[in-house]
Scaffold this active site. Sequence first.
Site, PDB file in Angstrom:
ATOM      1  N   ASN A  32       0.868  -1.174   0.000  1.00 46.00           N
ATOM      2  CA  ASN A  32       0.000   0.000   0.000  1.00 46.00           C
ATOM      3  C   ASN A  32       0.907   1.227   0.000  1.00 46.00           C
ATOM      4  O   ASN A  32       2.087   1.126   0.361  1.00 46.00           O
ATOM      5  CB  ASN A  32      -0.986  -0.032   1.178  1.00 46.00           C
ATOM      6  CG  ASN A  32      -0.296   0.056   2.522  1.00 46.00           C
ATOM      7  OD1 ASN A  32       0.432   1.012   2.792  1.00 46.00           O
ATOM      8  ND2 ASN A  32      -0.507  -0.929   3.361  1.00 46.00           N
ATOM      9  N   VAL A  50      -0.843 -10.149  -0.090  1.00 48.92           N
ATOM     10  CA  VAL A  50       0.588 -10.374  -0.290  1.00 48.92           C
ATOM     11  C   VAL A  50       1.402  -9.468   0.634  1.00 48.92           C
ATOM     12  O   VAL A  50       2.389  -9.904   1.239  1.00 48.92           O
ATOM     13  CB  VAL A  50       0.976 -10.123  -1.774  1.00 48.92           C
ATOM     14  CG1 VAL A  50       2.477 -10.091  -1.950  1.00 48.92           C
ATOM     15  CG2 VAL A  50       0.364 -11.182  -2.669  1.00 48.92           C
ATOM     16  N   ASP A  51       0.998  -8.225   0.756  1.00 52.83           N
ATOM     17  CA  ASP A  51       1.712  -7.262   1.595  1.00 52.83           C
ATOM     18  C   ASP A  51       1.824  -7.773   3.032  1.00 52.83           C
ATOM     19  O   ASP A  51       2.908  -7.814   3.617  1.00 52.83           O
ATOM     20  CB  ASP A  51       0.973  -5.926   1.544  1.00 52.83           C
ATOM     21  CG  ASP A  51       1.752  -4.764   2.130  1.00 52.83           C
ATOM     22  OD1 ASP A  51       2.983  -4.880   2.312  1.00 52.83           O
ATOM     23  OD2 ASP A  51       1.126  -3.725   2.403  1.00 52.83           O
TER      24      ASP A  51
END
Length: 172
Positions: free
Chosen positions: A23, A32-33
């Site tokens: 982000n 995924v982050d």
Amino acid sequence: MELRAVRGDITTVDVDVIVNAANPGLLGGGGVDGAIHRAGGPEILAECRSIAARLADHRLPRGQAVATTAGRLPARWVVHTAGPIWSASTDRSAVLRSCYTQSLRVADELGARTVAFPAISTGVYGWPLEDGARQAVAGVRAARVEHVREVLFVLSSDRALAAFTDALRLND
């Protein structure tokens, strides 16, 4: 440069660079982050905070990329890129392609030879998977690199793997 699509968990891939679909605040999140931050440990978040503090408005512009340590991940570095949110009324394809091109530019500057990408913006940002795959392949192919020799698209579902396999086949 060799491009391949594989099914797997991007946090376990043994490559020089893992690309994070971050982000803009670089503070971790879901998908995924979140998985990269959890698996890599607090060193990644600490470095992201330091980078964010130096950015205008403390946010990474969408389509741009920055690098951090990989912490406990098998990679040497994580390259974080902020993908665009899909819009039916505004074409943001160039921004999505830029995520891939700029991530490869940063990886290449680090001297990386192998890079793993997720399907940027195709999760909570709502980008249609098939088009996201086409934009990814186009963005990688547009990159001018000296060191990078292999790019893996590491996908978490059979549907995503099929979309990326098709996009690679269409662009051969």
